[in-house]
Design a protein around this motif. Sequence first.
Motif, PDB file in Angstrom:
ATOM      1  N   SER A  54       0.821  -1.206   0.000  1.00  0.00           N
ATOM      2  CA  SER A  54       0.000   0.000   0.000  1.00  0.00           C
ATOM      3  C   SER A  54       0.859   1.261   0.000  1.00  0.00           C
ATOM      4  CB  SER A  54      -0.918  -0.013   1.220  1.00  0.00           C
ATOM      5  OG  SER A  54      -1.657   1.163   1.292  1.00  0.00           O
ATOM      6  N   GLU A  55       1.929   1.244   0.783  1.00  0.00           N
ATOM      7  CA  GLU A  55       2.847   2.387   0.822  1.00  0.00           C
ATOM      8  C   GLU A  55       3.523   2.596  -0.524  1.00  0.00           C
ATOM      9  OE1 GLU A  55       3.412   4.620   3.378  1.00  0.00           O
ATOM     10  OE2 GLU A  55       1.651   3.596   4.201  1.00  0.00           O
ATOM     11  N   VAL A  56       3.950   1.508  -1.150  1.00  0.00           N
ATOM     12  CA  VAL A  56       4.589   1.604  -2.466  1.00  0.00           C
ATOM     13  C   VAL A  56       3.587   2.143  -3.482  1.00  0.00           C
ATOM     14  CG1 VAL A  56       5.580   0.272  -4.365  1.00  0.00           C
ATOM     15  CG2 VAL A  56       6.287  -0.191  -2.032  1.00  0.00           C
ATOM     16  N   ARG A  57       2.352   1.677  -3.415  1.00  0.00           N
ATOM     17  CA  ARG A  57       1.309   2.123  -4.342  1.00  0.00           C
ATOM     18  C   ARG A  57       1.121   3.630  -4.259  1.00  0.00           C
ATOM     19  NH1 ARG A  57      -0.097   1.858  -8.888  1.00  0.00           N
ATOM     20  NH2 ARG A  57       0.586  -0.274  -8.666  1.00  0.00           N
ATOM     21  N   LYS A  58       1.182   4.194  -3.043  1.00  0.00           N
ATOM     22  CA  LYS A  58       1.044   5.642  -2.876  1.00  0.00           C
ATOM     23  C   LYS A  58       2.158   6.380  -3.617  1.00  0.00           C
ATOM     24  CE  LYS A  58      -1.180   5.331   1.629  1.00  0.00           C
ATOM     25  NZ  LYS A  58      -1.006   5.537   3.078  1.00  0.00           N
ATOM     26  N   VAL A  59       3.394   5.905  -3.475  1.00  0.00           N
ATOM     27  CA  VAL A  59       4.529   6.542  -4.155  1.00  0.00           C
ATOM     28  C   VAL A  59       4.372   6.419  -5.669  1.00  0.00           C
ATOM     29  CG1 VAL A  59       7.025   6.472  -4.523  1.00  0.00           C
ATOM     30  CG2 VAL A  59       6.103   6.160  -2.224  1.00  0.00           C
ATOM     31  N   LEU A  60       3.997   5.236  -6.142  1.00  0.00           N
ATOM     32  CA  LEU A  60       3.844   5.034  -7.578  1.00  0.00           C
ATOM     33  C   LEU A  60       2.708   5.879  -8.146  1.00  0.00           C
ATOM     34  CD1 LEU A  60       4.442   1.189  -7.940  1.00  0.00           C
ATOM     35  CD2 LEU A  60       6.053   3.062  -8.288  1.00  0.00           C
ATOM     36  N   ASP A  61       1.648   6.061  -7.387  1.00  0.00           N
ATOM     37  CA  ASP A  61       0.539   6.906  -7.843  1.00  0.00           C
ATOM     38  C   ASP A  61       0.974   8.361  -7.976  1.00  0.00           C
ATOM     39  OD1 ASP A  61      -1.174   4.757  -8.059  1.00  0.00           O
ATOM     40  OD2 ASP A  61      -2.184   5.126  -6.138  1.00  0.00           O
ATOM     41  N   VAL A  62       1.776   8.834  -7.028  1.00  0.00           N
ATOM     42  CA  VAL A  62       2.303  10.202  -7.120  1.00  0.00           C
ATOM     43  C   VAL A  62       3.204  10.319  -8.350  1.00  0.00           C
ATOM     44  CG1 VAL A  62       3.856  11.879  -6.031  1.00  0.00           C
ATOM     45  CG2 VAL A  62       2.126  10.705  -4.665  1.00  0.00           C
ATOM     46  N   ASN A  63       4.076   9.345  -8.538  1.00  0.00           N
ATOM     47  CA  ASN A  63       4.969   9.367  -9.700  1.00  0.00           C
ATOM     48  C   ASN A  63       4.169   9.385 -10.995  1.00  0.00           C
ATOM     49  OD1 ASN A  63       7.247   9.351  -8.130  1.00  0.00           O
ATOM     50  ND2 ASN A  63       7.565   7.157  -8.277  1.00  0.00           N
ATOM     51  N   LYS A  64       3.117   8.599 -11.043  1.00  0.00           N
ATOM     52  CA  LYS A  64       2.292   8.541 -12.249  1.00  0.00           C
ATOM     53  C   LYS A  64       1.607   9.883 -12.504  1.00  0.00           C
ATOM     54  CE  LYS A  64      -1.185   5.771 -14.567  1.00  0.00           C
ATOM     55  NZ  LYS A  64      -2.069   4.610 -14.482  1.00  0.00           N
ATOM     56  N   SER A  65       1.143  10.526 -11.453  1.00  0.00           N
ATOM     57  CA  SER A  65       0.470  11.806 -11.627  1.00  0.00           C
ATOM     58  C   SER A  65       1.436  12.913 -12.063  1.00  0.00           C
ATOM     59  CB  SER A  65      -0.246  12.214 -10.336  1.00  0.00           C
ATOM     60  OG  SER A  65       0.674  12.582  -9.345  1.00  0.00           O
ATOM     61  N   GLU A  66       2.716  12.746 -11.777  1.00  0.00           N
ATOM     62  CA  GLU A  66       3.720  13.748 -12.139  1.00  0.00           C
ATOM     63  C   GLU A  66       4.471  13.408 -13.423  1.00  0.00           C
ATOM     64  OE1 GLU A  66       6.204  13.755  -8.703  1.00  0.00           O
ATOM     65  OE2 GLU A  66       4.828  15.005  -7.545  1.00  0.00           O
ATOM     66  N   ARG A  67       4.195  12.282 -13.994  1.00  0.00           N
ATOM     67  CA  ARG A  67       4.965  11.794 -15.133  1.00  0.00           C
ATOM     68  C   ARG A  67       4.929  12.749 -16.320  1.00  0.00           C
ATOM     69  NH1 ARG A  67       2.603   6.132 -16.969  1.00  0.00           N
ATOM     70  NH2 ARG A  67       0.676   7.251 -17.294  1.00  0.00           N
ATOM     71  N   HIS A  68       3.790  13.349 -16.611  1.00  0.00           N
ATOM     72  CA  HIS A  68       3.695  14.265 -17.745  1.00  0.00           C
ATOM     73  C   HIS A  68       4.558  15.507 -17.531  1.00  0.00           C
ATOM     74  CE1 HIS A  68       0.698  15.881 -14.976  1.00  0.00           C
ATOM     75  NE2 HIS A  68       0.755  17.013 -15.646  1.00  0.00           N
ATOM     76  N   ILE A  69       4.742  15.909 -16.292  1.00  0.00           N
ATOM     77  CA  ILE A  69       5.581  17.069 -15.986  1.00  0.00           C
ATOM     78  C   ILE A  69       7.041  16.732 -16.248  1.00  0.00           C
ATOM     79  CG2 ILE A  69       6.374  18.603 -14.140  1.00  0.00           C
ATOM     80  CD1 ILE A  69       3.522  18.192 -12.901  1.00  0.00           C
ATOM     81  N   ARG A  70       7.494  15.551 -15.777  1.00  0.00           N
ATOM     82  CA  ARG A  70       8.890  15.142 -16.016  1.00  0.00           C
ATOM     83  C   ARG A  70       9.170  15.002 -17.509  1.00  0.00           C
ATOM     84  NH1 ARG A  70       7.765  11.930 -11.590  1.00  0.00           N
ATOM     85  NH2 ARG A  70       7.348  10.133 -12.905  1.00  0.00           N
ATOM     86  N   GLY A  71       8.192  14.474 -18.245  1.00  0.00           N
ATOM     87  CA  GLY A  71       8.361  14.332 -19.691  1.00  0.00           C
ATOM     88  C   GLY A  71       8.505  15.679 -20.371  1.00  0.00           C
ATOM     89  N   GLY A  72       7.713  16.647 -19.936  1.00  0.00           N
ATOM     90  CA  GLY A  72       7.801  17.993 -20.503  1.00  0.00           C
ATOM     91  C   GLY A  72       9.139  18.642 -20.202  1.00  0.00           C
ATOM     92  N   LEU A  73       9.621  18.454 -18.993  1.00  0.00           N
ATOM     93  CA  LEU A  73      10.927  19.017 -18.632  1.00  0.00           C
ATOM     94  C   LEU A  73      12.046  18.377 -19.447  1.00  0.00           C
ATOM     95  CD1 LEU A  73      10.544  19.209 -14.744  1.00  0.00           C
ATOM     96  CD2 LEU A  73      10.468  21.103 -16.378  1.00  0.00           C
ATOM     97  N   ALA A  74      11.962  17.077 -19.660  1.00  0.00           N
ATOM     98  CA  ALA A  74      12.983  16.380 -20.454  1.00  0.00           C
ATOM     99  C   ALA A  74      12.970  16.879 -21.892  1.00  0.00           C
ATOM    100  CB  ALA A  74      12.735  14.872 -20.410  1.00  0.00           C
TER     101      ALA A  74
END
Length: 86
Positions: A54-74
């Motif tokens: 459950s703890e890992v899922r929380k981190v992965l969900d945050v990462n997924k929600s921010e993924r488009h931002i990291r892609g734009g920065l790259a």
Amino acid sequence: MKDCIEERALEIADYIIEHKATVRQTAKRFGVSKSTIHKDVTERLREINPALASEVRKVLDVNKSERHIRGGLATREKYRHQQVRA
């Protein structure tokens, strides 16, 4: 062999939580594929330690929600380097 896989799943979970790491970062760190990381933390870990999963899922969900931002920065960095060379 099964103990090794379970141990790896637990180590991966600890790493993701501690470093707020993405699946790609974790795969690179452990020298396995993204698919292996995903299977370890979504399927295997749920059977081994549901609370940790459950703890890992929380981190992965945050990462997924921010993924488009990291892609734009790259992408921005990529084109910034191309403009400097031109």
